[in-house]
Design an enzyme around this catalytic site. Structure first.
Site, short mmCIF file in Angstrom:
data_model
loop_
_atom_site.label_atom_id
_atom_site.label_comp_id
_atom_site.label_asym_id
_atom_site.label_seq_id
_atom_site.Cartn_x
_atom_site.Cartn_y
_atom_site.Cartn_z
N LYS B 69 0.84 -1.19 0.00
CA LYS B 69 0.00 0.00 0.00
C LYS B 69 0.88 1.25 0.00
O LYS B 69 1.97 1.25 0.61
CB LYS B 69 -0.90 -0.02 1.24
CG LYS B 69 -2.04 0.98 1.23
CD LYS B 69 -2.92 0.81 2.47
CE LYS B 69 -4.02 1.85 2.53
NZ LYS B 69 -4.89 1.70 3.72
N SER B 144 -9.76 2.04 2.80
CA SER B 144 -8.89 2.81 1.94
C SER B 144 -7.91 1.95 1.14
O SER B 144 -7.37 2.41 0.14
CB SER B 144 -8.11 3.81 2.80
OG SER B 144 -7.27 3.11 3.71
N SER B 168 -10.34 -0.38 6.78
CA SER B 168 -9.66 -0.15 5.51
C SER B 168 -9.05 -1.39 4.87
O SER B 168 -8.65 -1.34 3.71
CB SER B 168 -8.56 0.91 5.68
OG SER B 168 -9.14 2.18 5.75
#
Lengths: 474, 485
Positions: B69, B144, B168
């Site tokens: 990420k 996210s 997330s």
């Protein structure tokens, strides 16, 4: 005219001495080269986290107990949020909800009177980077970012500039005695926020408080207080300006203070508990151990010198100026030098010598034991005080212990005394005398040795040998 | 055409050891898949041209590519958190979890796009544009960690790192039909994870099976002297503790969340989702496992979203105060330093983040702090206590994730409405730092849906074992995207 007096409160910041910074492994060291003692944490790169330096916490607890503060059972840190280019994270990690010490006091010495300062709290926090403003640009040095700071906040408990400055002098000495900090004002290790207002005879405040930020020397603090007192008096009596609660800064060039912002523009620091530092318990054993390690502090030493040792105020003040000197003096007393004599030697001869050669007492050749060689011989009337001074100087010059010279000065050269002594030695060693006369000539040295033994080495060797030769061959 | 994208970590490792495939082949296939997916769904923040090839050794992760990420600090590799404030930021140090994976000889293949700094649950606020769901390009991945979820679902690599402050990891996992696991707070160091809300932030992982998740977290976790909130888990081996035996384990689900009667205006998708959830539970019950229905005060549940918002936004506004463009990031312009900082932040942040900063600042203000921030912390404690009490009687809580499959980009009902608790309950896992895992549990209108299992802190092995057993009862293990649209 109303009788007003000034009321002063101090926030004293002092940089701690430690290997690494308070929340990072960046080195905590003063450096002329910018940005060399910096870790990613100090510059707040994305993803960094604070790690509390345990040593700094212990030193903070030490200072809190010296200031007779209550120490909480858990250690917690808070964030103080504000934007400034010298604050890389955009917040300072400090202590607000549970400072390491609260509600304390400190007895300090001002003009040879003992006074008491009331401590609101003491807390551990991190320093900001240092900014330098040049002509059309500013430079940032992150060496200082994250350096451990102890902030001591007093109640408004000082009624004159002299007391406030004396308190700070006492604090600086304590920091140095405990080795918590070098507290060197020249290197900016001590900085103060100075709060000043005026009160009437009933103790009611008649002017709003002004806070002058970041004043960095005792002289400037003294000037700040006096200027603020004068400014507020004039404003109060002559209505020269409208007084409001405000933050000011000291201007060194004009020796005045200048407004930065008023309370209306005060920053809301939005304090909240630092979530990356889990609360940790302060164990009683840990506090006890820290308290045990605190050396005797300057004021207590001074009172001992005055009340027990009966020294003069001046000498006592001189002796406590630094811990090493006071430690030296105490060692002298411990090994049996007379208190007054030791004081005279330390405050006059030794300090004079140290100043002359610009060395510290720790590097001084004459240790307390060497000093005792000199003072003992004065007491025994072996040497005169004039001789003592000569021996002292010679000893330093030639790096030889004082006894080396004292022997030379005090040889036994009294012939009749030595003659009687030698006769009795020979009479007690008749067998050796006979062996000597029968050719064992090396026994001559045996007799010399016996004489030296009896006179503790003081017999004049030339006279001794001459007398021995005469008497043995008789 | 693709040969390896459906394989588990264990299978890939075996093939690498047996030299049936080379690391280069694996990395090349991964790169090809990533290019395809990027064209279709825009899931990467930064595509790595030449991933560093590493040797295969005994470690199950050695020589296998993975996704990271964009909010993990990766040395020498652009790390933007999908924000324009960091659009040129190349870190000079690795996050601790990356250091640990490097030790395993794992290969960083891509940096995945995300909602800016982890804020947002839609995958639509990345600096690189909206991230599409690979199952249906008209739908979102949730957020996210949208890019990580999508790329694992597509089979670009067997796993990708995510971060989870509210849900997330665990919600995008459900929307993309993969496994998403966030271990107990402090099991994986957060050093090098760009902070959003420090007391809620967790590192975690996306995989296509529970066992793979265990393998990856075993390699990421550990006490870290750089993160004071980490704890020593050296006596825990998640991979080895998975045995599938969950006899006499006790689970529960919460009536107020799972009962269709609580949602009078339920959509067709919601109905099917809850029906599917109950079917799965019935199926699992046959395995000598107890699954009770319990009740939790609806008033307490109703606070979850506000508590999360207040705490997360408050911490975020402080955490992100380092983004000024002075030390890193594009410098702002202006006559004074203040103007320059303002310019950097005004241009750099998306409107959603700015809105959250305003709220975060507001709840921390001296006059508001007790009413909002401190009350939120008090309620957080109440909720965590309630959950810990439940864990006295139950091994874990099992709940459906979200109110259905992935939402359409034009769906306006995302945040509000009576299904709010279905959308927000995963945040409780962050309040308490509980180990929490989402696994795929079926399909609604050909789109994957998921369920979540959350247990007590430090009980990760138990939670994963339960998840593994339930996963084994269904046929969604190792599933790869089957494009609907």
């Amino acid at each position: 005219m109303e009788n007003l007096h000034v009321v002063i409160g101090l926030e004293m910041h002092c940089e701690l001495k430690s290997n690494s910074k308070v929340f990072s492994d960046g080195r905590n060291a003063y450096s002329d080269t910018a940005n060399i003692n910096v870790s990613p944490v100090d510059m707040a790169f994305p993803g960094i986290l604070p790690v509390v330096n345990k040593y700094c916490v212990e030193e903070a607890i030490k200072m809190a107990s010296i200031l007779h503060c209550q120490i909480p059972d858990v250690m917690i840190f808070d964030r103080k949020n504000y934007y400034y280019p010298d604050l890389p994270k955009g917040y300072q990690i400090t202590q607000c909800s549970k400072p390491v010490g609260i509600n304390g006091y400190l007895e300090y010495d001002s003009g040879n009177k003992i006074k008491r300062a009331i401590i609101h709290d003491i807390h551990l926090e991190e320093d900001s980077a240092s900014l330098d403003h040049l002509n059309n640009t500013s430079i940032i040095d992150y060496n200082r970012a994250g350096v451990p700071l102890l902030e001591v906040v007093t109640e408004p408990c000082f009624n004159c500039a002299k007391d406030a400055v004396s308190f700070l002098e006492n604090m600086i000495k304590i920091y140095q005695y405990t080795n918590i900090s070098d507290a060197d004002t020249k290197r900016g290790q001590v900085r103060c926020d100075v709060n000043v207002s005026l009160a009437n005879e009933k103790g009611e405040y008649v002017t709003p408080r002004s806070e002058t930020k970041n004043v960095n020397s005792l002289g400037n603090i003294f000037a700040t207080i006096n200027y603020e007192e004068k400014r507020q008096r004039e404003a109060y009596f002559n209505h020269s300006e409208e007084l409001v609660q405000e933050t000011r800064r000291f201007d060194e060039d004009t020796q005045t203070t200048i407004r930065m912002r008023t309370k209306v523009d005060a920053i809301d620091y939005k304090y909240f508990i630092e979530p990356n530092i889990p609360p940790f318990k302060i164990e009683k054993e840990m506090v006890d151990k820290i308290v045990n390690d605190i050396p005797e502090l300057p004021l207590s030493r001074k009172q001992r010198y005055l009340n027990e040792y009966k020294l003069t105020e001046e000498d006592a003040n001189t002796l406590i100026k630094n811990k090493d000197l006071s430690d030296y003096y105490d060692e002298c007393i411990k090994i049996g030098i007379d208190k007054q004599i030791a004081s005279n030697w330390v405050t006059v001869n030794i300090l004079g010598e140290l100043n002359k050669s610009n060395i510290s007492i720790k590097d001084f050749y004459i240790t307390p034991n060497y000093l005792k060689q000199i003072t003992d011989n004065i007491l025994n009337n072996n040497i005169s005080s004039k001789q003592a001074k000569e021996i002292f100087a010679k000893s330093i010059l030639e790096n030889k212990e004082p006894n080396t010279y004292i022997k030379d000065n005090t040889q036994l050269s009294d012939e009749s005394y030595l003659r009687d002594l030698i006769v009795s030695i020979i009479n007690n060693n008749l067998a050796q005398k006979e062996a000597y006369l029968n050719g064992k000539t090396n026994l001559f040295d045996y007799f010399v040795g016996q004489v030296m033994k009896e006179t503790k080495g003081k017999a004049n060797p030339v006279i001794t040998k001459k007398l021995l030769r005469d008497l043995l061959n008789k | 055409m693709m040969k390896y994208n459906y394989l588990t970590i264990e299978q890939l490792h075996q093939k690498l050891i047996n030299k049936e495939i080379s690391v280069e082949e694996l990395v090349n296939e991964s790169k090809q898949l990533a290019k395809d997916l990027q064209e279709k769904c825009n899931v990467f923040d930064y595509m790595i041209e030449n991933p560093e090839i590493k040797e295969v050794n005994d470690n199950l992760l050695s020589g296998i590519p993975y996704g990271v990420k964009a909010n993990y600090s990766t040395k020498g590799i652009l790390s933007t958190a999908s924000s324009n404030t960091l659009k040129d930021y190349v870190p000079f140090f690795d996050a601790t979890s990356i250091v640990n994976l490097n030790k395993a000889n794992a290969i960083i293949a891509q940096k995945t796009a995300m909602d800016e700094f982890g804020m947002g649950g839609t995958g639509t606020t990345a600096r690189t544009g909206i991230i599409k769901n690979p199952w249906d390009h008209t739908r979102m991945c949730a957020g996210s960690s949208a890019g990580s979820a999508a790329s694992v679902a597509y089979g670009v690599y067997p796993y990708a790192l995510g971060s989870d402050s509210g849900d997330s990891i665990r919600k995008p996992a459900a929307y993309c039909g993969v496994v998403g696991y966030k271990p107990t707070y402090g099991m994986i160091s957060r050093y090098g994870l760009f902070a959003y809300a420090s007391s809620l932030d967790h590192c975690g992982v996306f995989t296509r099976s529970v066992k793979d998740a265990a393998i990856v977290v075993d390699n990421m976790k550990g006490l870290d002297p750089k993160d004071m909130t980490t704890w020593d888990s050296s006596n825990i081996n998640l991979y080895e503790s998975i045995n599938g035996d969950i006899k006499n384990k006790k689970l529960c689900y919460i009536k107020e969340i799972c009962d269709i009667n609580n949602y009078p205006n339920a959509t067709d998708e919601l109905k099917k989702h809850l029906e599917n959830f109950h079917n799965v539970i019935d199926k699992v019950r046959k395995d000598n496992i107890i699954i009770d229905e319990i009740s939790v005060d609806e008033k307490l549940l109703a606070t979850v979203a506000s508590v999360y918002n207040i705490i997360a936004f408050a911490e975020a506004t402080s955490n992100m105060s380092n983004l000024t463009g002075i030390i890193f990031g594009p410098a702002g312009s202006g006559a004074s330093v203040t103007e320059q900082m303002k310019d950097h932040r005004t241009k750099g942040f998306s409107p959603l983040i700015k809105r959250r900063f305003v709220i975060g600042s507001y709840v921390l203000q001296r006059e508001n702090q007790d009413r909002y921030f401190k009350n939120a912390q008090r309620v957080r404690r109440l909720i965590v206590e309630k959950w810990k009490n439940i864990f006295k009687d139950y091994d874990a809580i099992i709940l459906p994730v979200s109110s259905g499959p992935a939402k359409k980009f034009d769906d306006k009902s995302i945040i509000d409405g009576p299904t709010k608790i279905l959308e927000e309950h995963l945040q409780i896992g962050n309040f308490g730092g509980f180990p929490s895992i989402t696994i795929p549990c079926g399909f609604v209108n050909d789109l994957p849906v998921g369920l979540n299992i959350t247990g007590n802190i430090f009980d990760d092995a138990n939670v994963l074992n339960i998840a593994y057993a339930i996963e084994s009862k269904m046929e969604y293990k190792n599933q790869i995207v089957k494009e609907v649209k």
